[in-house]
Design an enzyme around this catalytic site. Structure first.
Site, PDB file in Angstrom:
ATOM      1  N   GLU A   1      55.194  -1.162  24.696  1.00 54.06           N
ATOM      2  CA  GLU A   1      55.084  -0.865  26.120  1.00 54.06           C
ATOM      3  C   GLU A   1      55.110   0.653  26.448  1.00 54.06           C
ATOM      4  OE1 GLU A   1      57.727  -2.624  29.234  1.00 54.06           O
ATOM      5  OE2 GLU A   1      56.181  -2.131  30.675  1.00 54.06           O
TER       6      GLU A   1
ATOM      7  N   LYS B   1      49.766  -5.182  34.417  1.00 54.05           N
ATOM      8  CA  LYS B   1      51.122  -5.913  34.378  1.00 54.05           C
ATOM      9  C   LYS B   1      51.225  -6.708  35.933  1.00 54.05           C
ATOM     10  CE  LYS B   1      56.016  -5.031  33.606  1.00 54.05           C
ATOM     11  NZ  LYS B   1      56.885  -3.953  32.926  1.00 54.05           N
TER      12      LYS B   1
ATOM     13  N   CYS C   1      56.121  -7.024  29.291  1.00 56.12           N
ATOM     14  CA  CYS C   1      57.454  -6.898  29.498  1.00 56.12           C
ATOM     15  C   CYS C   1      58.108  -7.851  30.678  1.00 56.12           C
ATOM     16  CB  CYS C   1      57.803  -5.537  29.803  1.00 56.12           C
ATOM     17  SG  CYS C   1      59.753  -5.374  29.610  1.00 56.12           S
TER      18      CYS C   1
END
Lengths: 296, 296
Positions: A46, A119, A156
């Site tokens: 990331e 995200k 994540c």
């Protein structure tokens, strides 16, 4: 039975330094190494272009953002085209002044942008001040058809959400990648470190099992401090690949730079799902409450 | 901080024989043992009144079903009232001629039926022919307020479905019980046994992590054959309790009758959810697709 595909994924676990351009060059050279080891689809950690700047809230850090397409996608496109590989690259996306996302771009074997995922679940905890930087994604959950196979990318904090894994898996990919930046607060490591890393791996192995799909988590390593006063974060590496039964088939260390190669085998997915046909029995008539915040 | 509750759960892992009345007496006596060890809320294995008859499709097995209330709930109500404990008892429910469910009844510390949950996800695999016997549940996901704490019950095959765990957890219980009947096909055990039991435990630990909740799986033990020709199922026991971080805090053997006692601590839930506030960040605006069968 219809002939089913196999392909290799490569997970790049590296340490990132202060200089974005050095990090980009390093990423490109590690993509070359991964390709040499046989990887067809490669994933970077990331926000690989920088150290994890979300440790503090500082408007100057918006200078680290870039457009998509932009310098990073250009560099990665070149290497993808040259080597004939697919790369999932996590970037700090500048969409407009005052509007930024944490975005993974998938670049295909011809060097073209196949698509991107923004995200969806944004954390905000001490030293992970992501809500300051990133607007939650508005593209929903995505999958990408590549020459080698179908892949999904989540990022994540998404890894704690079974909904995200399910919504990716229902699009039919063989593997979900999780570019990640997670580590220990140094003062917590001794007491809580083991349980933290185990629950991080466990919840993702659970997604592999529940969806009969490969899961690949790609983390960075190294201690990063935003200033001399802070304890920083010790990124715990431990990148791994779980197979569709949740078995760990590739496991990296917590503190070394390395490339994990794992085979993604559609036949294994077929076998596991025939034996444990969870998708068959979902009670979709009963899941409305999932879209509620709480039910009491 | 507001004073938070603690209570003890008791998981009864036993072998069940051919006689339903003997099994019921055994269950009652093990409830007494669990209460003596300090259990406040006690859970029996799935369909504890009989051997696992779903190994074959035989209409005579419908004789094993009973109404709710019925003989089993009467017997358990008596012991609950006598000991002041709560029991979750999994029964083969006869609702009407030709209409049967796999149902867990929660009986409270006064001996009254607090409510029931009808298994939502019904398996059908070789030697687990449950779709022949059980109509899928129509009560949705449930939680039950007891004197000691709030609990939810799901059943066996439900444990593979993150949606079920989420929809139970969103009702605010401290613990989800999974009465279970799962084991190895003897011919598969050597090759696949380890991976199977690990993925079974992993996916449930994942529910604990994703929801910040205790999870308690209660399985039977022993080899059961429906006839001399069949290899039967070797029920793998291994009942366990995972805490809200997914840490195993109680673990039974794969082949011994035993009682697991574990403390359910609201303060631990509070602590874990403050540190990893997953419920805060759910993207409920993006989860509509969960109610679809597939998305491609």
């Amino acid at each position: 039975m219809q002939k089913l595909k196999k392909f290799n994924i490569g997970l790049i676990q590296i340490q990132l330094g202060k200089s974005p351009s050095v990090n980009l060059n390093k990423a490109v050279s590690w993509i070359e190494k991964a390709a040499k080891k046989g990887a067809n689809v490669i994933c970077l950690p990331e926000l690989f272009r920088s150290q994890y700047f979300c440790q503090k809230e500082d408007i100057n850090n918006f200078d680290l953002a870039e457009t998509i397409p932009g310098p990073s996608t250009n560099a990665i496109s070149n290497i993808c085209k040259k080597l004939g590989v697919v790369v999932a690259a996590s970037l700090f996306e500048k969409r407009a002044s005052g509007l930024y996302h944490n975005t993974t771009v998938v670049i295909n074997n011809k060097g073209l942008i196949e698509g991107m995922y923004r995200k969806m679940h944004i954390p905000d905890d001490p030293a992970y001040y992501e809500k300051f930087y990133f607007t939650p994604g508005d593209l929903g959950y995505k999958s990408f058809n590549t020459k080698f196979g179908k892949i999904s990318t989540l990022i994540c904090w998404d890894q704690w959400y079974p909904e995200a894994a399910r919504l990716a898996a229902l699009q039919g990919p063989e593997v979900i990648f999780y570019p990640t930046a997670i580590g220990w607060h140094p003062h917590e490591k001794k007491k809580h470190g083991k349980a933290q890393i185990e629950s991080w791996q466990t919840v993702q192995r659970g997604h592999a099992v529940a969806n009969g799909i490969y899961v690949a988590a790609v983390n960075r390593i190294g201690l990063e401090k935003q200033d001399s006063k802070s304890a920083g974060i010790e990124f715990w590496g431990s990148s791994f690949v779980a197979d569709p039964q949740g078995v760990i088939i590739a496991q990296a260390s917590s503190d070394k730079e390395e490339i994990l190669i794992a085979e993604i085998d559609q036949e294994r997915i077929e076998y596991i799902r025939r034996n444990w046909p969870f998708l068959r029995d979902r009670r979709i008539d009963s899941y409305d409450g999932i879209t509620k915040r709480f039910l009491q």
